[in-house]
Design an enzyme around this catalytic site. Structure first.
Site, PDB file in Angstrom:
ATOM      1  N   LYS A 110       0.862  -1.180   0.000  1.00  0.00           N
ATOM      2  CA  LYS A 110       0.000   0.000   0.000  1.00  0.00           C
ATOM      3  C   LYS A 110       0.891   1.220   0.000  1.00  0.00           C
ATOM      4  O   LYS A 110       2.046   1.154   0.398  1.00  0.00           O
ATOM      5  CB  LYS A 110      -0.879   0.016   1.261  1.00  0.00           C
ATOM      6  CG  LYS A 110      -2.142   0.825   1.103  1.00  0.00           C
ATOM      7  CD  LYS A 110      -3.194   0.018   0.364  1.00  0.00           C
ATOM      8  CE  LYS A 110      -4.527   0.727   0.310  1.00  0.00           C
ATOM      9  NZ  LYS A 110      -5.594  -0.238  -0.026  1.00  0.00           N
TER      10      LYS A 110
HETATM   11  N1  GLU Z   1      -7.258  -0.134  -3.199  1.00  0.00           N
HETATM   12  C1  GLU Z   1      -7.984  -1.335  -3.443  1.00  0.00           C
HETATM   13  C2  GLU Z   1      -8.043  -2.203  -2.203  1.00  0.00           C
HETATM   14  O1  GLU Z   1      -7.916  -1.727  -1.112  1.00  0.00           O
HETATM   15  C3  GLU Z   1      -7.520  -2.072  -4.678  1.00  0.00           C
HETATM   16  C4  GLU Z   1      -6.088  -2.511  -4.678  1.00  0.00           C
HETATM   17  C5  GLU Z   1      -5.616  -3.031  -6.025  1.00  0.00           C
HETATM   18  O2  GLU Z   1      -6.426  -3.151  -6.922  1.00  0.00           O
HETATM   19  O3  GLU Z   1      -4.424  -3.312  -6.127  1.00  0.00           O
HETATM   20  O4  GLU Z   1      -8.297  -3.380  -2.262  1.00  0.00           O
END
Ligand code: GLU
Length: 421
Positions: A110
């Protein structure tokens, strides 16, 4: 979300305590628990951005890899003033479990920048994004770390990152990010994917609990990409959306808010749920305490906490946000018999279609919408059934069952790969 009454909770402490809660059940030894409790890489950058008025401002950003044992790391990038090292650590750990629960060949990551994107002009946002992309270009890439949108970022943000990374490499690298516009290698169905996954989860959960989704009364907290799509699809499926909220507060109408499309259009135009809607205005706290069949937190982490969990009257909670329920609140909800479908299962639709996008980019072969939807439903349904089977076998909650599934898959990969050197 304007929910200042939440007692300060640390998302990373919460994520670690959720992990500890299953450690005993799956026989994790102290060393393995230590490995999984920490993020393997934590990258902090402080970088300058030229503002429109000629001044220079320094912004702080993070990209954190929690675990990469099952494959390249995957996870969103968040632009928000709430972004902190511990928040990003927690979100990256949740990505590891989420990818494992739905069986994707990814680890968890993240990132985020401490910024209110609404306070910047489009030019400033582009310069910030391109500089941040350059800073993290040393640790991202289609084989190592693939960012995606999250709160405060969107397809345009991903396009700028993809372009910046491609310029640095000297050729186009679409697979470095997902959630891109379709015109540059994005996947059809990605924008709606998390909300659509929430719908599929709601369908499974209702069948599981002997409830009917048709006619179920639903409250949705958060009207960003995830909450708005989930509300619209649930409404289409025959559920009755009785309450919706955004950062300015919530609207409620006991017999249903009516035309969700109209609310969506107005929200898109004005940036908030319209004044003058026939529903009554209530606070976010009142929304969480409504007497509904299904409550869908689709905003920030830590929204349902020790201080308000006792007030929840919903029969079922489907966690569209990441980490919306603190462990203390979880205990209160379980004791009260509220059925909670955890984030790492319920909101996995986004990363599942991100995976489809990455596969399509790597093969330069693009799918049609119905293929994306069918495959998404197949993966969400299978994951739900696997978690349910563990819940029944272990006589535990859906969250514990999802953790048992996700963490065990990661542990198995660590064991079979071995500890280097
Ligand atoms: N931000 C989204 C999540 O929390 C998607 C992450 C992604 O597609 O890599 O799952």
């Amino acid at each position: 979300m304007a929910t200042s009454t939440a007692p300060a909770s640390n998302a990373f402490d919460d994520a670690r305590s959720q992990l500890r809660a299953v450690a005993g059940r799956i026989g994790l030894d102290a060393g393995m628990l230590d490995v999984l409790s920490n993020c393997i890489r934590e990258f902090t950058v402080n970088f300058p951005v030229l503002m429109d008025d000629g001044s220079v401002r320094v912004f702080t950003g993070y990209r954190i890899h929690h675990n990469e044992v099952r494959g390249p790391v995957k996870g969103g990038l968040r632009y928000s003033l709430n972004v902190s090292l511990d928040e990003v650590r927690a979100l990256s750990m949740w990505m590891t479990w989420k990818c494992a629960v739905v069986g994707l060949p990814y680890g968890g990551a993240k990132g985020g920048v401490v910024v209110d994107p609404r306070a910047l002009s489009k030019g400033e946002l582009e310069r910030l994004t391109r500089r941040f992309a350059t800073e993290i270009s040393v640790i991202i890439g289609p084989d190592e770390d693939i960012p995606a949108p999250d709160m405060g970022t969107d397809g345009q943000t991903m396009a700028w990152i993809m372009d910046t990374y491609s310029m640095l490499r000297g050729h186009s690298v679409p697979a470095v990010v997902t959630g891109k516009p379709v015109s540059i290698g994005g996947s059809v169905g990605r924008v709606e994917a998390t909300g659509r996954g929430v719908l599929f989860t709601a369908m499974k959960a209702c069948a599981d609990r002997g409830m009917s989704l048709k006619g179920a009364r639903v409250a949705v907290q958060g009207f960003g990409n995830v909450g708005s799509v989930a509300a619209k699809l649930l409404d289409d499926a025959g559920a009755i959306i009785v309450a919706l909220s955004d950062t300015n507060g919530a609207i409620y109408k006991e017999d249903g808010l009516g035309d969700i499309d109209a609310i969506l259009a107005a929200q898109r135009q004005h940036g908030f749920i319209p004044e003058g809607h026939p529903g009554v205005h209530i606070t976010n706290q009142e929304l969480l305490a409504l007497d509904v069949d299904i409550l869908i937190p689709a905003a920030l982490e830590g929204q349902i906490h020790r201080g308000n969990a006792g007030a929840v009257r919903a029969k079922m909670i489907i966690e569209a946000a990441n980490g919306p329920t603190t462990p203390e609140a979880d205990a209160v909800l379980n004791a009260a018999g509220v059925f909670v479908v955890p984030d790492i299962l319920a909101n996995a639709g986004g990363v599942v279609v991100s995976y489809f996008e990455w596969v399509q980019d790597l093969q330069s072969f693009f799918w049609e919408e119905h293929e994306v939807e069918t495959r998404l439903q197949r993966i969400m349904d299978r994951a739900y059934d696997e978690v349910k089977a563990i819940r029944e076998r272990e006589q535990c909650t859906m969250r514990e069952a999802a953790y048992i599934l996700g963490v065990s898959r990661v542990v198995e990969a660590i064991k079979v790969r071995g500890i280097f050197p």
